[in-house]
Design a protein around this motif. Structure first.
Motif, PDB file in Angstrom:
ATOM      1  N   LEU A  89       0.809  -1.212   0.000  1.00  0.00           N
ATOM      2  CA  LEU A  89       0.000   0.000   0.000  1.00  0.00           C
ATOM      3  C   LEU A  89       0.845   1.266   0.000  1.00  0.00           C
ATOM      4  N   ASP A  90       0.571   2.125  -0.957  1.00  0.00           N
ATOM      5  CA  ASP A  90       1.091   3.488  -0.920  1.00  0.00           C
ATOM      6  C   ASP A  90       0.402   4.199   0.243  1.00  0.00           C
ATOM      7  N   LEU A  91       1.022   5.250   0.754  1.00  0.00           N
ATOM      8  CA  LEU A  91       0.422   6.005   1.850  1.00  0.00           C
ATOM      9  C   LEU A  91      -0.201   7.317   1.380  1.00  0.00           C
ATOM     10  N   ASP A  92       0.632   8.233   0.862  1.00  0.00           N
ATOM     11  CA  ASP A  92       0.147   9.562   0.470  1.00  0.00           C
ATOM     12  C   ASP A  92      -0.882   9.479  -0.651  1.00  0.00           C
ATOM     13  N   GLY A  93      -2.061  10.021  -0.394  1.00  0.00           N
ATOM     14  CA  GLY A  93      -3.130  10.022  -1.389  1.00  0.00           C
ATOM     15  C   GLY A  93      -3.873   8.706  -1.492  1.00  0.00           C
ATOM     16  N   THR A  94      -3.385   7.694  -0.801  1.00  0.00           N
ATOM     17  CA  THR A  94      -4.011   6.370  -0.861  1.00  0.00           C
ATOM     18  C   THR A  94      -4.573   5.996   0.505  1.00  0.00           C
ATOM     19  N   VAL A  95      -3.706   5.754   1.477  1.00  0.00           N
ATOM     20  CA  VAL A  95      -4.162   5.417   2.826  1.00  0.00           C
ATOM     21  C   VAL A  95      -4.746   6.654   3.509  1.00  0.00           C
ATOM     22  N   TRP A  96      -4.158   7.803   3.241  1.00  0.00           N
ATOM     23  CA  TRP A  96      -4.687   9.071   3.748  1.00  0.00           C
ATOM     24  C   TRP A  96      -4.760  10.079   2.631  1.00  0.00           C
ATOM     25  N   ASP A  97      -5.468  11.168   2.886  1.00  0.00           N
ATOM     26  CA  ASP A  97      -5.736  12.148   1.835  1.00  0.00           C
ATOM     27  C   ASP A  97      -4.588  13.107   1.554  1.00  0.00           C
ATOM     28  N   HIS A  98      -3.640  13.231   2.458  1.00  0.00           N
ATOM     29  CA  HIS A  98      -2.527  14.170   2.257  1.00  0.00           C
ATOM     30  C   HIS A  98      -1.574  13.619   1.201  1.00  0.00           C
ATOM     31  N   HIS A  99      -1.031  14.498   0.359  1.00  0.00           N
ATOM     32  CA  HIS A  99      -0.170  14.050  -0.741  1.00  0.00           C
ATOM     33  C   HIS A  99       1.320  14.139  -0.439  1.00  0.00           C
ATOM     34  N   ASP A 100       1.698  14.626   0.745  1.00  0.00           N
ATOM     35  CA  ASP A 100       3.120  14.660   1.117  1.00  0.00           C
ATOM     36  C   ASP A 100       3.251  14.744   2.632  1.00  0.00           C
ATOM     37  N   ILE A 101       3.051  13.633   3.295  1.00  0.00           N
ATOM     38  CA  ILE A 101       3.105  13.602   4.765  1.00  0.00           C
ATOM     39  C   ILE A 101       4.465  14.062   5.268  1.00  0.00           C
ATOM     40  N   SER A 102       5.520  13.870   4.466  1.00  0.00           N
ATOM     41  CA  SER A 102       6.868  14.263   4.878  1.00  0.00           C
ATOM     42  C   SER A 102       7.018  15.771   5.041  1.00  0.00           C
ATOM     43  N   SER A 103       6.118  16.537   4.461  1.00  0.00           N
ATOM     44  CA  SER A 103       6.192  17.999   4.572  1.00  0.00           C
ATOM     45  C   SER A 103       5.562  18.512   5.871  1.00  0.00           C
ATOM     46  N   LEU A 104       4.983  17.613   6.657  1.00  0.00           N
ATOM     47  CA  LEU A 104       4.311  18.023   7.886  1.00  0.00           C
ATOM     48  C   LEU A 104       5.260  17.963   9.082  1.00  0.00           C
ATOM     49  N   TYR A 105       4.774  18.459  10.219  1.00  0.00           N
ATOM     50  CA  TYR A 105       5.602  18.632  11.401  1.00  0.00           C
ATOM     51  C   TYR A 105       5.039  17.867  12.595  1.00  0.00           C
ATOM     52  N   PRO A 106       5.529  16.640  12.817  1.00  0.00           N
ATOM     53  CA  PRO A 106       5.115  15.895  14.000  1.00  0.00           C
ATOM     54  C   PRO A 106       5.583  16.625  15.259  1.00  0.00           C
ATOM     55  N   PRO A 107       5.058  16.291  16.399  1.00  0.00           N
ATOM     56  CA  PRO A 107       4.188  15.144  16.613  1.00  0.00           C
ATOM     57  C   PRO A 107       2.759  15.400  16.126  1.00  0.00           C
ATOM     58  N   PHE A 108       2.103  14.294  15.774  1.00  0.00           N
ATOM     59  CA  PHE A 108       0.713  14.356  15.345  1.00  0.00           C
ATOM     60  C   PHE A 108      -0.181  14.090  16.540  1.00  0.00           C
ATOM     61  N   LYS A 109      -1.347  14.707  16.524  1.00  0.00           N
ATOM     62  CA  LYS A 109      -2.335  14.372  17.548  1.00  0.00           C
ATOM     63  C   LYS A 109      -3.623  13.979  16.848  1.00  0.00           C
TER      64      LYS A 109
END
Length: 160
Positions: free
Chosen positions: A5-25
C-alpha cells in the motif's frame, strides 16, 4: 498474497506527509493534526480492509516514498501501524527497488518466495507501476480513486 500500500493520497488524503511537522495528535477517529495545525484524514474503511487482509492471511506492507519517521508517526497516530507486517518507507521514488529488497527480506525471514502475480500494489498514482512491471514483473495494480473509490471495494476484487 503480498499487499503493498502506498500512503500519500491512498491510505490518507494528504499528498506529502513528509512535509508536515510531528508530533501528530488525533483529533477524530479519521483525522490527525500536525503541530502547525495541518490536518490529514485517513481514508474510510482502511482499518476494515487491513483487518480483513490480516485475517485472510495476507502479508501487508507499506510501499511509500516518504521520510520514514514522519510517515511512521502518522501511522502510529492513526493507530494502524500494527496491521502492517512490514513498513517500507524510503526517501526516494524507486518503489521497484523497495519492493525488490522487501521480497528478498521476506524470502530470508519467512522462507517464502513471492511471485509477481501474488503481489497486489495499491496506489493513487500509476507513476511507479511501469518500473515495477519492468523490474519485478506483472504485479496486480489497483489504482485508488480510479479502479476503486473505497477500500471496501478492494476486498471482493481480492477474494475472487
Amino acid at each position: 498474497m503480498l499487499i503493498a500500500l502506498d500512503l500519500d493520497g491512498t491510505v490518507w488524503d494528504h499528498h506529502d506527509i513528509s512535509s508536515l511537522y510531528p508530533p501528530f495528535k488525533r483529533v477524530s477517529p479519521l483525522k490527525i493534526q500536525d503541530n502547525r495545525g495541518a490536518e490529514v484524514t485517513l481514508r474510510k474503511h482502511v482499518r476494515d480492509f487491513l483487518q480483513w487482509a490480516r485475517n485472510s492471511g495476507h502479508i501487508i506492507t507499506t510501499l511509500s516514498w516518504n521520510d520514514f519517521q514522519v510517515a511512521y508517526q502518522a501511522l502510529r497516530a492513526f493507530e494502524i501501524d500494527a496491521y502492517f507486517h512490514y513498513l517500507v518507507i524510503e526517501p526516494h521514488p524507486r518503489k521497484d527497488k523497495m519492493l525488490y529488497y522487501l521480497l528478498r527480506r521476506i524470502k530470508a525471514e519467512r522462507g517464502v518466495e513471492i511471485k509477481p502475480q501474488d503481489i497486489v500494489y495499491i496506489d493513487d498514482r500509476d507513476i511507479h507501476i511501469r518500473e515495477i512491471w519492468e523490474n519485478i514483473g506483472p504485479v496486480r495494480f489497483i489504482q485508488f480513486g480510479i479502479d476503486v473509490k473505497c477500500f471496501l471495494e478492494i476486498i471482493p476484487l481480492l477474494s475472487a
